[in-house]
Motif scaffolding. Structure first.
Motif, PDB file in Angstrom:
ATOM      1  N   GLN A 190     -12.136  81.194  -2.869  1.00 22.29           N
ATOM      2  CA  GLN A 190     -12.818  82.267  -3.591  1.00 22.29           C
ATOM      3  C   GLN A 190     -14.341  82.246  -3.469  1.00 22.29           C
ATOM      4  N   ASN A 191     -14.905  81.138  -2.998  1.00 27.86           N
ATOM      5  CA  ASN A 191     -16.369  81.108  -2.879  1.00 27.86           C
ATOM      6  C   ASN A 191     -16.852  81.605  -1.519  1.00 27.86           C
ATOM      7  N   ARG A 192     -15.925  81.987  -0.641  1.00 25.26           N
ATOM      8  CA  ARG A 192     -16.340  82.515   0.661  1.00 25.26           C
ATOM      9  C   ARG A 192     -16.520  84.026   0.535  1.00 25.26           C
ATOM     10  N   SER A 193     -17.763  84.426   0.330  1.00 26.23           N
ATOM     11  CA  SER A 193     -18.005  85.821  -0.022  1.00 26.23           C
ATOM     12  C   SER A 193     -17.587  86.788   1.074  1.00 26.23           C
ATOM     13  N   ASN A 194     -17.714  86.367   2.344  1.00 25.90           N
ATOM     14  CA  ASN A 194     -17.322  87.294   3.416  1.00 25.90           C
ATOM     15  C   ASN A 194     -15.820  87.542   3.410  1.00 25.90           C
ATOM     16  N   LEU A 195     -15.043  86.481   3.094  1.00 26.73           N
ATOM     17  CA  LEU A 195     -13.591  86.649   3.060  1.00 26.73           C
ATOM     18  C   LEU A 195     -13.169  87.458   1.830  1.00 26.73           C
ATOM     19  N   MET A 196     -13.907  87.323   0.748  1.00 25.12           N
ATOM     20  CA  MET A 196     -13.590  88.097  -0.446  1.00 25.12           C
ATOM     21  C   MET A 196     -13.909  89.572  -0.198  1.00 25.12           C
ATOM     22  N   THR A 224      -0.244  73.120  -9.445  1.00 25.54           N
ATOM     23  CA  THR A 224      -0.848  71.789  -9.390  1.00 25.54           C
ATOM     24  C   THR A 224      -2.371  71.825  -9.416  1.00 25.54           C
ATOM     25  N   ILE A 225      -2.941  73.029  -9.325  1.00 21.12           N
ATOM     26  CA  ILE A 225      -4.396  73.170  -9.324  1.00 21.12           C
ATOM     27  C   ILE A 225      -4.955  72.872 -10.705  1.00 21.12           C
ATOM     28  N   GLY A 226      -6.127  72.293 -10.731  1.00 18.30           N
ATOM     29  CA  GLY A 226      -6.763  71.986 -12.004  1.00 18.30           C
ATOM     30  C   GLY A 226      -7.748  73.059 -12.438  1.00 18.30           C
ATOM     31  N   GLN A 227      -8.920  72.637 -12.847  1.00 19.57           N
ATOM     32  CA  GLN A 227      -9.893  73.541 -13.451  1.00 19.57           C
ATOM     33  C   GLN A 227     -10.447  74.581 -12.475  1.00 19.57           C
ATOM     34  N   ASN A 228     -10.226  74.389 -11.199  1.00 19.97           N
ATOM     35  CA  ASN A 228     -10.698  75.380 -10.231  1.00 19.97           C
ATOM     36  C   ASN A 228      -9.995  76.728 -10.396  1.00 19.97           C
ATOM     37  N   ALA A 229      -8.866  76.721 -11.088  1.00 16.03           N
ATOM     38  CA  ALA A 229      -8.136  77.974 -11.303  1.00 16.03           C
ATOM     39  C   ALA A 229      -9.026  79.015 -11.983  1.00 16.03           C
ATOM     40  N   LEU A 230      -9.897  78.532 -12.839  1.00 14.76           N
ATOM     41  CA  LEU A 230     -10.782  79.438 -13.576  1.00 14.76           C
ATOM     42  C   LEU A 230     -11.710  80.177 -12.613  1.00 14.76           C
ATOM     43  N   SER A 231     -12.290  79.426 -11.710  1.00 12.49           N
ATOM     44  CA  SER A 231     -13.170  80.034 -10.714  1.00 12.49           C
ATOM     45  C   SER A 231     -12.366  80.988  -9.827  1.00 12.49           C
ATOM     46  N   GLN A 232     -11.134  80.595  -9.499  1.00 15.53           N
ATOM     47  CA  GLN A 232     -10.290  81.468  -8.683  1.00 15.53           C
ATOM     48  C   GLN A 232     -10.034  82.793  -9.392  1.00 15.53           C
ATOM     49  N   ALA A 233      -9.627  82.706 -10.655  1.00 12.26           N
ATOM     50  CA  ALA A 233      -9.301  83.923 -11.400  1.00 12.26           C
ATOM     51  C   ALA A 233     -10.532  84.823 -11.508  1.00 12.26           C
ATOM     52  N   ALA A 261      -6.560  77.920 -19.895  1.00  9.24           N
ATOM     53  CA  ALA A 261      -8.011  77.979 -19.696  1.00  9.24           C
ATOM     54  C   ALA A 261      -8.387  79.331 -19.087  1.00  9.24           C
ATOM     55  N   VAL A 262      -7.596  79.768 -18.114  1.00 11.96           N
ATOM     56  CA  VAL A 262      -7.870  81.049 -17.458  1.00 11.96           C
ATOM     57  C   VAL A 262      -7.775  82.194 -18.474  1.00 11.96           C
ATOM     58  N   ARG A 263      -6.704  82.154 -19.285  1.00 11.80           N
ATOM     59  CA  ARG A 263      -6.466  83.264 -20.211  1.00 11.80           C
ATOM     60  C   ARG A 263      -7.524  83.393 -21.287  1.00 11.80           C
ATOM     61  N   GLN A 264      -8.195  82.276 -21.575  1.00 14.51           N
ATOM     62  CA  GLN A 264      -9.259  82.372 -22.572  1.00 14.51           C
ATOM     63  C   GLN A 264     -10.517  83.027 -22.010  1.00 14.51           C
ATOM     64  N   GLU A 265     -10.622  83.047 -20.698  1.00  9.98           N
ATOM     65  CA  GLU A 265     -11.840  83.591 -20.093  1.00  9.98           C
ATOM     66  C   GLU A 265     -11.592  84.954 -19.450  1.00  9.98           C
ATOM     67  N   VAL A 266     -10.440  85.119 -18.834  1.00  9.98           N
ATOM     68  CA  VAL A 266     -10.133  86.368 -18.144  1.00  9.98           C
ATOM     69  C   VAL A 266      -8.800  86.882 -18.685  1.00  9.98           C
ATOM     70  N   ASP A 267      -8.749  88.142 -19.030  1.00  8.72           N
ATOM     71  CA  ASP A 267      -7.545  88.688 -19.651  1.00  8.72           C
ATOM     72  C   ASP A 267      -6.494  89.047 -18.607  1.00  8.72           C
ATOM     73  N   LEU A 268      -5.840  88.018 -18.078  1.00  8.07           N
ATOM     74  CA  LEU A 268      -4.834  88.253 -17.040  1.00  8.07           C
ATOM     75  C   LEU A 268      -3.497  87.652 -17.455  1.00  8.07           C
ATOM     76  N   PRO A 269      -2.490  88.484 -17.685  1.00  3.16           N
ATOM     77  CA  PRO A 269      -1.181  87.955 -18.070  1.00  3.16           C
ATOM     78  C   PRO A 269      -0.463  87.310 -16.891  1.00  3.16           C
TER      79      PRO A 269
END
Lengths: 296, 441
Positions: A190-196, A224-233, A261-269
């Motif tokens: 998700q941090n590769r802006s050109n691919l996004m 199995t992903i940890g806290q990076n899921a937040l950045s992904q979402a 953690a994701v749901r508290q920051e981004v409203d994605l069911p």
């Protein structure tokens, strides 16, 4: 080093011991014990420090059956906002278009195959679009899934423009009167802006056929992903406006707690969970079961 | 380079300014921030606990060096301990005395085994070794096709299974064939498997027994959370793991799994995957990993990258011009093109400490850089060295020539002015010692 040895021995019994101590801790009036044990359980389930703190705060001082309160609180997080309405999985267009996005190896292609099989079993006409034009043999992989699910697949050769594959596939899906088009995409961090940007282009191009496309865009998250899921979402949501999450590989020992953690920051069911490699191993998300597993 | 954490720590340490030694209470307070950083990086809960206990023991009673603050001192201790625990020295692949060397890869689904197999093969092919790949994943659709396509791309030979052939048989056949063909290295790719899948764990045991690998590597996704230790220990119990590969580290994950795994298994991390291309493979550097886990950026990696791609002569020339305050738009364009050679900007930005926290508008993107280059290229040589002559009609012409707007031209000139001003300040400070490395905005 004795440090290693201790830890190794400690880990074996970690979770078994934890739940019973958690159950004891919620019975006691001692908030300190409760906090500590609960924090340990939640963090080891990948819930993350911040989300864990918020959950603990919300129940620590309250009266009543705190085991109940804890489960209620977690269910509230999972079922709030856009997750309040039960998911019907109904197809809203002809064709209905689902776009799958995610990081490398999260399970997009497998999920595409399983989704196709699920709808095909309901008698729907499904088309798969091989939008991963980058990775070696990704197109062949999707083609195998299409065969298993007995649905059509639309692809171009490797290295071609993914947006053009998506556009052509939608053109064909409309022309053939298909019920559902599932667009697979290449994995990207998700941090590769050109691919996004490339992903955003796929979305824009689909919209040339009509504003309603794609009807649903799902982020496929590996449990199995940890806290990076937040950045992904966050970053995938920014790029392509997500409608929900699909959590894969929940048949392992990872609990997938990062979706709290994701749901508290981004409203994605969360819409589906993947629980195996078989074509039927995609289940609708059941918050109660998820919470039970996380606290177990 | 320790800014983020140490500034937080300094706040926690405000009370103890002027004190000579760290006492237990101070350290406990300070370690809270470190704990948060480690947990946010996905280091395992228990590992964090024990690690901090170790650090505390070491830190209490340490003298705070004159030159640094208590916060920095504590971060330094933590950093040193992290590096030590991540593994002191590099751990290369052990080559067999009698070729071929057999490398067995194992891991969960989607961790990046097949891609890593190709990267490792490519690395040895570049050293003129003959590499043979073995497609041992008989389950995932088209997995063998994927490996075959990659093999073709890098020039390795490959063995695929026959219809219905099991992985241990494929591996045995491939290794025998490779020995006959005088191959130097055999890399056995296997299917992704969950560590709790009894049937598949038995299968990898059989492959391991048959292949008798010189090196067994567990491939782990760098984004893995708390479960990393379960995975690593489960695999280690079944097959003797010699080391680990951490993949997808070109992402923004802090990679705490590296520490957890290293801790619980005691085995080294050997390689780091940093991209999708077959070249994107690096050796593991404990010090950089420590910085990354603490959220401090990879300054060393950045400098190294710069050293690889920056023309030193040009850089020296540029530094000289900066010092004499003769920096022109030409130099500016030069700098940009050098920066571009270092790779995609977002990857570079990721290596700068604190860059992730930069406000959005501050982030540079490759497109904006392209526009800047176009604007400068649309100027005459005179305009580039004497930007003061750029009046309205010249600016209009430049905008037309570069396909931009007058506003963008103005913005660039403003930026350039600011840079010049900054240089004036720095030039003044540094005096004649000022050996400047090339800088960018």
């Amino acid at each position: 080093m004795s440090f290693f040895k201790n830890l190794r021995a400690g880990l074996a019994k970690t979770r078994d011991g934890l739940v019973s101590s958690l159950k004891k801790a919620v019975q006691k009036d001692n908030n300190e014990d409760l906090r500590e044990t609960l924090e340990e359980v939640l963090i080891m389930g990948d819930v993350g420090v911040h989300a864990a703190d918020r959950i603990i705060e919300s129940i620590a001082g309250r009266e009543g059956d705190r085991w109940e309160l804890l489960q209620q609180e977690m269910l509230a997080i999972l079922g709030g906002g856009n997750g309040a309405e039960p998911y019907t999985a109904e197809l809203r267009g002809k064709p209905h278009v689902i776009l799958l996005v995610g990081t490398n190896g999260s399970g997009k292609t497998t999920t595409a195959g399983k989704l196709a099989a699920k709808y095909a079993a309901q008698g729907k006409r499904v088309i798969l679009a091989a939008g991963d034009t980058y990775r070696a043999a990704a197109i062949e992989q999707l083609a195998v899934w299409a065969k298993r699910a007995d649905v059509e697949v639309i692809s171009q050769e490797r290295g071609s423009d993914a947006a053009s594959v998506a556009y052509d596939a939608l053109t064909a899906a409309i022309a053939r009167g298909a019920d559902l088009l599932i667009v697979d995409t290449a994995g990207r961090l998700q941090n590769r802006s050109n691919l996004m940007e490339e992903l955003a282009k796929i979305r824009r191009v689909l919209k040339k056929h009509g504003e309603e496309y794609p009807h649903e865009t799902f982020l496929v998250l590996d449990a199995t992903i940890g806290q990076n899921a937040l950045s992904q979402a966050k970053l995938f949501h920014e790029a392509v406006a997500l409608d929900g999450l699909i959590v894969t590989k929940l048949d392992g020992t990872a609990k997938g707690g990062m979706i709290l953690a994701v749901r508290q920051e981004v409203d994605l069911p969360v819409r589906y969970v993947g629980v195996g490699e078989g074509i039927d191993d995609l289940m609708p998300f059941a918050p109660e079961d998820f919470v039970k597993a996380l606290l177990d | 380079m320790f800014e983020e954490i140490s500034s937080k720590l300094d706040a926690a340490f405000k009370k103890l300014r002027g004190r000579g030694k760290l006492n237990e209470k101070d350290v406990t307070a300070g370690l809270r921030e470190i704990r948060l950083a480690l947990l946010e990086a996905d280091v395992h809960f228990k590992v964090v606990k024990e690690f901090l206990a170790n650090v505390k023991e070491r830190a209490v009673g340490q003298e705070v060096l004159d030159s640094i603050s208590p916060g920095q001192q504590l971060v330094k201790i933590v950093n040193d301990e992290l590096v030590k625990l991540l593994g002191g020295q590099r751990a290369p692949i052990r080559l067999a005395s009698q070729p071929p060397t057999v490398v067995l890869l194992a891991g969960l689904q989607g961790s990046g085994k097949t891609t890593f197999a190709a990267k490792l093969a490519q690395r040895y092919i570049k050293r003129d070794k003959r590499v043979h790949l073995v497609a041992g994943d008989i389950y995932r659709p088209a997995a063998a096709d994927q490996l075959e396509q990659l093999a073709k791309q890098i020039g390795a030979s490959i063995t695929r299974g026959e219809e219905g052939e099991l992985p241990d048989s494929i591996a045995a056949r491939a290794i025998k064939k490779a020995a006959g063909d005088l191959q130097d290295l055999v890399i056995v790719d296997t299917a992704g498997r969950l560590h709790v899948d009894e049937d598949l764990m038995k299968e990898i045991e059989r492959v391991h027994a048959v292949a008798k690998p010189d090196e067994t590597l567990l491939v782990v996704d760098g984004m893995t959370g708390q479960d990393a230790v379960n995975v690593a220990t489960s695999f280690q119990e079944r097959i003797a793991i010699d080391g680990f590969v951490l993949t997808k580290m070109d992402g923004d994950a802090r990679g705490g799994a590296a520490l957890s795994i290293r801790h619980v298994t005691g085995k080294p991390i050997k390689f780091v995957g940093t991209g999708e291309g077959v070249d994107a493979l690096e050796d593991f550097h404990p010090d950089r990993m420590a910085n990354r886990i603490l959220g401090m950026g990879d300054v060393v990696g950045l400098v190294e990258k710069a050293a690889q791609s920056v023309d030193m002569e040009k850089a020296a020339h540029l530094a000289d011009r900066m010092r004499r305050q003769q920096f022109t738009l030409d130099d500016f364009a030069d700098q940009l093109s050098q920066l571009k050679k270092m790779g995609p900007l977002d990857q570079i930005m990721g290596m700068i400490p604190g860059a992730a926290k930069m406000p959005k508008g501050m982030k540079v993107d490759d497109k904006a850089m392209g526009r800047t280059e176009a604007i400068i290229s649309s100027m005459t040589p005179l305009e580039r060295s004497e930007p003061v002559i750029l009046n309205g009609s010249r600016r209009k012409r430049i905008a037309r020539g570069s396909g931009t707007s007058v506003q963008e031209v103005n913005q660039l000139l403003k930026q350039f002015d600011m840079i010049k001003k900054m240089m004036k300040k720095m030039g003044g400070k540094r005096g004649k010692k000022g050996r400047m490395t090339p800088r960018f905005q």
